[in-house]
Scaffold this active site. Structure first.
Site, PDB file in Angstrom:
ATOM      1  N   ASP A 119     -40.493 -96.924  -1.870  1.00 47.87           N
ATOM      2  CA  ASP A 119     -41.578 -97.882  -2.080  1.00 47.87           C
ATOM      3  C   ASP A 119     -41.344 -98.568  -3.426  1.00 47.87           C
ATOM      4  O   ASP A 119     -41.069 -97.885  -4.418  1.00 47.87           O
ATOM      5  CB  ASP A 119     -42.913 -97.104  -2.076  1.00 47.87           C
ATOM      6  N   LEU A 177     -37.345-109.072  -1.528  1.00 51.13           N
ATOM      7  CA  LEU A 177     -38.120-109.632  -0.408  1.00 51.13           C
ATOM      8  C   LEU A 177     -39.249-108.717   0.039  1.00 51.13           C
ATOM      9  O   LEU A 177     -40.095-109.137   0.837  1.00 51.13           O
ATOM     10  CB  LEU A 177     -37.213-109.912   0.797  1.00 51.13           C
ATOM     11  N   SER A 211     -46.861-109.464   4.051  1.00 49.78           N
ATOM     12  CA  SER A 211     -46.550-110.873   4.283  1.00 49.78           C
ATOM     13  C   SER A 211     -47.486-111.625   5.235  1.00 49.78           C
ATOM     14  O   SER A 211     -47.295-112.814   5.443  1.00 49.78           O
ATOM     15  CB  SER A 211     -45.118-110.982   4.830  1.00 49.78           C
ATOM     16  N   THR A 263     -43.024-117.925  -1.652  1.00 55.05           N
ATOM     17  CA  THR A 263     -43.481-118.803  -0.581  1.00 55.05           C
ATOM     18  C   THR A 263     -44.004-120.131  -1.126  1.00 55.05           C
ATOM     19  O   THR A 263     -44.458-120.195  -2.277  1.00 55.05           O
ATOM     20  CB  THR A 263     -44.611-118.096   0.199  1.00 55.05           C
ATOM     21  N   ASP A 264     -44.002-121.152  -0.275  1.00 55.01           N
ATOM     22  CA  ASP A 264     -44.604-122.434  -0.679  1.00 55.01           C
ATOM     23  C   ASP A 264     -46.132-122.345  -0.713  1.00 55.01           C
ATOM     24  O   ASP A 264     -46.796-123.229  -1.248  1.00 55.01           O
ATOM     25  CB  ASP A 264     -44.144-123.576   0.249  1.00 55.01           C
ATOM     26  N   GLU A 265     -46.681-121.247  -0.150  1.00 58.24           N
ATOM     27  CA  GLU A 265     -48.146-121.137  -0.094  1.00 58.24           C
ATOM     28  C   GLU A 265     -48.769-121.004  -1.482  1.00 58.24           C
ATOM     29  O   GLU A 265     -49.967-121.229  -1.651  1.00 58.24           O
ATOM     30  CB  GLU A 265     -48.557-119.961   0.808  1.00 58.24           C
ATOM     31  N   ASN A 310     -40.890-119.457   7.875  1.00 62.18           N
ATOM     32  CA  ASN A 310     -39.654-119.118   8.586  1.00 62.18           C
ATOM     33  C   ASN A 310     -39.942-118.820  10.049  1.00 62.18           C
ATOM     34  O   ASN A 310     -41.051-118.394  10.399  1.00 62.18           O
ATOM     35  CB  ASN A 310     -39.044-117.859   7.973  1.00 62.18           C
ATOM     36  N   LYS A 355     -47.005-113.129  14.085  1.00 62.82           N
ATOM     37  CA  LYS A 355     -46.955-114.455  13.479  1.00 62.82           C
ATOM     38  C   LYS A 355     -46.973-115.514  14.574  1.00 62.82           C
ATOM     39  O   LYS A 355     -46.643-115.225  15.739  1.00 62.82           O
ATOM     40  CB  LYS A 355     -45.701-114.588  12.603  1.00 62.82           C
ATOM     41  N   VAL A 382     -54.633-120.959  19.277  1.00 62.64           N
ATOM     42  CA  VAL A 382     -54.310-121.936  18.233  1.00 62.64           C
ATOM     43  C   VAL A 382     -55.541-122.041  17.343  1.00 62.64           C
ATOM     44  O   VAL A 382     -56.644-122.313  17.832  1.00 62.64           O
ATOM     45  CB  VAL A 382     -53.951-123.309  18.854  1.00 62.64           C
TER      46      VAL A 382
HETATM   47  N1  LIG Z   1     -42.189-115.139   6.795  1.00 63.38           N
HETATM   48  C1  LIG Z   1     -42.254-116.303   6.168  1.00 63.38           C
HETATM   49  O1  LIG Z   1     -42.402-117.350   6.787  1.00 63.38           O
HETATM   50  C2  LIG Z   1     -42.095-116.358   4.659  1.00 63.38           C
HETATM   51  C3  LIG Z   1     -42.098-117.604   4.052  1.00 63.38           C
HETATM   52  C4  LIG Z   1     -41.913-117.667   2.666  1.00 63.38           C
HETATM   53  C5  LIG Z   1     -41.706-116.513   1.930  1.00 63.38           C
HETATM   54  N2  LIG Z   1     -41.733-115.314   2.554  1.00 63.38           N
HETATM   55  C6  LIG Z   1     -41.489-114.111   1.719  1.00 63.38           C
HETATM   56  O2  LIG Z   1     -40.277-113.517   2.169  1.00 63.38           O
HETATM   57  C7  LIG Z   1     -40.355-112.104   2.037  1.00 63.38           C
HETATM   58  C8  LIG Z   1     -40.049-111.447   3.375  1.00 63.38           C
HETATM   59  O3  LIG Z   1     -41.003-111.893   4.347  1.00 63.38           O
HETATM   60  P1  LIG Z   1     -40.933-111.360   5.840  1.00 63.38           P
HETATM   61  O4  LIG Z   1     -41.630-112.356   6.687  1.00 63.38           O
HETATM   62  O5  LIG Z   1     -39.548-110.967   6.159  1.00 63.38           O
HETATM   63  O6  LIG Z   1     -41.845-110.055   5.720  1.00 63.38           O
HETATM   64  P2  LIG Z   1     -41.971-108.824   6.719  1.00 63.38           P
HETATM   65  O7  LIG Z   1     -43.408-108.453   6.678  1.00 63.38           O
HETATM   66  O8  LIG Z   1     -41.320-109.106   8.015  1.00 63.38           O
HETATM   67  O9  LIG Z   1     -41.103-107.672   6.019  1.00 63.38           O
HETATM   68  C9  LIG Z   1     -41.469-107.068   4.819  1.00 63.38           C
HETATM   69  C10 LIG Z   1     -40.619-105.813   4.615  1.00 63.38           C
HETATM   70  O10 LIG Z   1     -40.967-105.269   3.339  1.00 63.38           O
HETATM   71  C11 LIG Z   1     -41.152-103.869   3.480  1.00 63.38           C
HETATM   72  N3  LIG Z   1     -42.155-103.437   2.497  1.00 63.38           N
HETATM   73  C12 LIG Z   1     -43.478-103.749   2.482  1.00 63.38           C
HETATM   74  N4  LIG Z   1     -44.082-103.132   1.451  1.00 63.38           N
HETATM   75  C13 LIG Z   1     -43.113-102.443   0.787  1.00 63.38           C
HETATM   76  C14 LIG Z   1     -43.110-101.624  -0.357  1.00 63.38           C
HETATM   77  N5  LIG Z   1     -44.257-101.372  -1.032  1.00 63.38           N
HETATM   78  N6  LIG Z   1     -41.943-101.089  -0.784  1.00 63.38           N
HETATM   79  C15 LIG Z   1     -40.804-101.337  -0.103  1.00 63.38           C
HETATM   80  N7  LIG Z   1     -40.745-102.082   1.024  1.00 63.38           N
HETATM   81  C16 LIG Z   1     -41.888-102.632   1.453  1.00 63.38           C
HETATM   82  C17 LIG Z   1     -41.650-103.670   4.901  1.00 63.38           C
HETATM   83  O11 LIG Z   1     -41.411-102.349   5.357  1.00 63.38           O
HETATM   84  C18 LIG Z   1     -40.866-104.729   5.663  1.00 63.38           C
HETATM   85  O12 LIG Z   1     -39.637-104.216   6.132  1.00 63.38           O
HETATM   86  C19 LIG Z   1     -41.746-111.799   1.507  1.00 63.38           C
HETATM   87  O13 LIG Z   1     -41.664-111.641   0.114  1.00 63.38           O
HETATM   88  C20 LIG Z   1     -42.550-113.036   1.848  1.00 63.38           C
HETATM   89  O14 LIG Z   1     -43.605-113.234   0.931  1.00 63.38           O
HETATM   90  C21 LIG Z   1     -41.918-115.208   3.890  1.00 63.38           C
END
Ligand SMILES: NC(=O)c1ccc[n+]([C@@H]2O[C@H](COP(=O)([O-])OP(=O)(O)OC[C@H]3O[C@@H](n4cnc5c(N)ncnc54)[C@H](O)[C@@H]3O)[C@@H](O)[C@H]2O)c1
Length: 346
Positions: free
Chosen positions: A57, A79, A83, A130-132, A185, A194, A211
């Site tokens: 963690d 990453l 999320s 993120t762009d958010e 993404n 999602k 929607v």
């Molecule tokens: N999905 C999108 O469209 C998007 C867009 C922009 C940015 N992001 C960013 O990209 C990154 C990845 O997004 P995603 O969609 O792949 O997320 P996801 O939710 O699919 O995956 C997140 C991963 O992080 C792990 N995780 C969560 N908490 C944890 C912790 N405390 N310690 C260790 N591991 C932990 C989870 O087990 C999981 O495997 C995030 O930082 C998110 O903010 C995502």
């Protein structure tokens, strides 16, 4: 390069892990295996000699110190995060703990390791955001790297907090950071909570395709494998202390996106009637940002990256992937909260 990837069992992290191995890097994948993790996402590289996995963690400083010492990474790609915006509305604390506190603990572990090793010049900490964090746009304009932060959801506020910490660890301690902010993404291995996987899987099951509101919200859509390549490019060639916006240059209203998905499904897996008839408007998400749009000229011009996949071809590939990988998503549909309307607590 030996890269410590956090969150590498998630949607984007696993694409980064697969792409990094394909480019000849060594990868240590650090993941806490929350509800969003899926081991199958890294199955293609799990037995590769350049791949290692550590269950940990990012809030656990002792575990991080052990992992840094054991693997001696030359770079971190961060990453790991909570999320899902809807889950952040129902339970914001987990987002603050992982995204803000977890990032601070990880930054400290990276800083200690980097300092103890004599501050190697090539070391990098790439933070993925993120762009958010920029809030909501009106009908026109784009987010640039200098757009002021104005996050509106607990998720985006927690990501904004993590971005500020990364910036401060560079300004205060000199940690060689780079950060990226990207748009929505989509692609293979996206957790079935999602918008795009929900639309595909509800359509296939003959269930209403929800929607939010009237589907007027506009997002820019980035194919996940393009994003992974952008991140690796930023890691290798990005300027320390600099941020890069990453977008797919593919804006769409949610309603138009879902309609396009329905048309692709009509062609690839025709149902008893056009899937579009299943589209159902549901109560909007509280605080739902109207429009996000990314100006990604900086990463194009300075690093030579550009999206390679158009929205229509990326969606086609994505739909085909979900059609071909039923066992993958069926297993995940059993997890807590999946298939339920979340984010109405406000
Ligand atoms: N999905 C999108 O469209 C998007 C867009 C922009 C940015 N992001 C960013 O990209 C990154 C990845 O997004 P995603 O969609 O792949 O997320 P996801 O939710 O699919 O995956 C997140 C991963 O992080 C792990 N995780 C969560 N908490 C944890 C912790 N405390 N310690 C260790 N591991 C932990 C989870 O087990 C999981 O495997 C995030 O930082 C998110 O903010 C995502």
């Amino acid at each position: 390069m030996k890269i410590l990837v956090t969150g590498g069992l998630g949607f984007i992290g696993s694409a980064v892990v697969r792409a990094a191995i394909a480019q000849g890097h060594q990868v240590v994948n650090l993941d806490a295996m929350t509800y969003a993790a899926c081991e199958a996402n890294v199955a293609p590289v799990a037995d590769h000699p350049a791949y290692a996995f550590e269950k940990a963690d990012i809030r656990d400083g002792a575990a991080l110190a052990r992992i840094f010492a054991a693997h001696e990474p030359e770079a971190v790609m961060h990453l790991a995060a909570e999320s899902h915006v809807d889950r952040s509305i129902d339970g914001p604390a987990a987002f603050v703990e992982t995204n803000v506190l977890g990032t601070a603990v990880l930054l400290e572990a990276a800083r200690r390791f980097w300092s103890e090793r004599g501050r190697p010049e090539g070391f990098r900490f790439l933070h993925v955001s993120t762009d958010e964090v920029y809030g909501s746009l009106g009908a026109s304009g784009f987010f640039t790297e200098t757009t002021p932060y104005a996050p509106n959801s607990p998720y985006s506020a927690s990501k904004a907090g993590s971005d500020h910490l990364v910036r401060a660890w560079h300004a205060t301690y000199g940690l060689p950071v780079i950060h990226t902010n990207c748009s929505n993404n989509y692609g293979p291995c996206q957790f079935p909570e999602k918008l795009i996987p929900v639309a595909i899987l509800n359509a296939l099951a003959g269930r209403p395709i929800p929607v939010y509101g009237q589907g007027e919200n506009v997002r820019d859509w980035l194919y996940v494998e393009d994003h992974a390549l952008a991140l690796l490019r930023a890691l290798e060639a990005g300027q320390v202390g600099r941020g890069y916006n990453i977008g797919g240059e593919a804006e769409a209203r949610n309603l138009d996106l879902v309609r396009l998905l329905c048309r692709i499904l009509d062609a690839l897996r025709p149902g008893p009637e056009p899937y579009e008839r299943l589209i159902t408007f549901v109560a909007d998400r509280p605080g739902h940002d109207l429009r996000y749009a990314i100006d990604c000229r900086r990463i194009r011009e300075e690093l030579g990256w550009r999206p390679s996949v158009t929205l229509e071809s990326g969606l086609r590939r994505t739909v085909q992937w979900y059609l071909d990988n039923e066992a993958w998503w069926q297993a995940l549909q059993q997890r807590a909260g999946v298939g339920k309307r979340l984010g109405t607590a406000a």
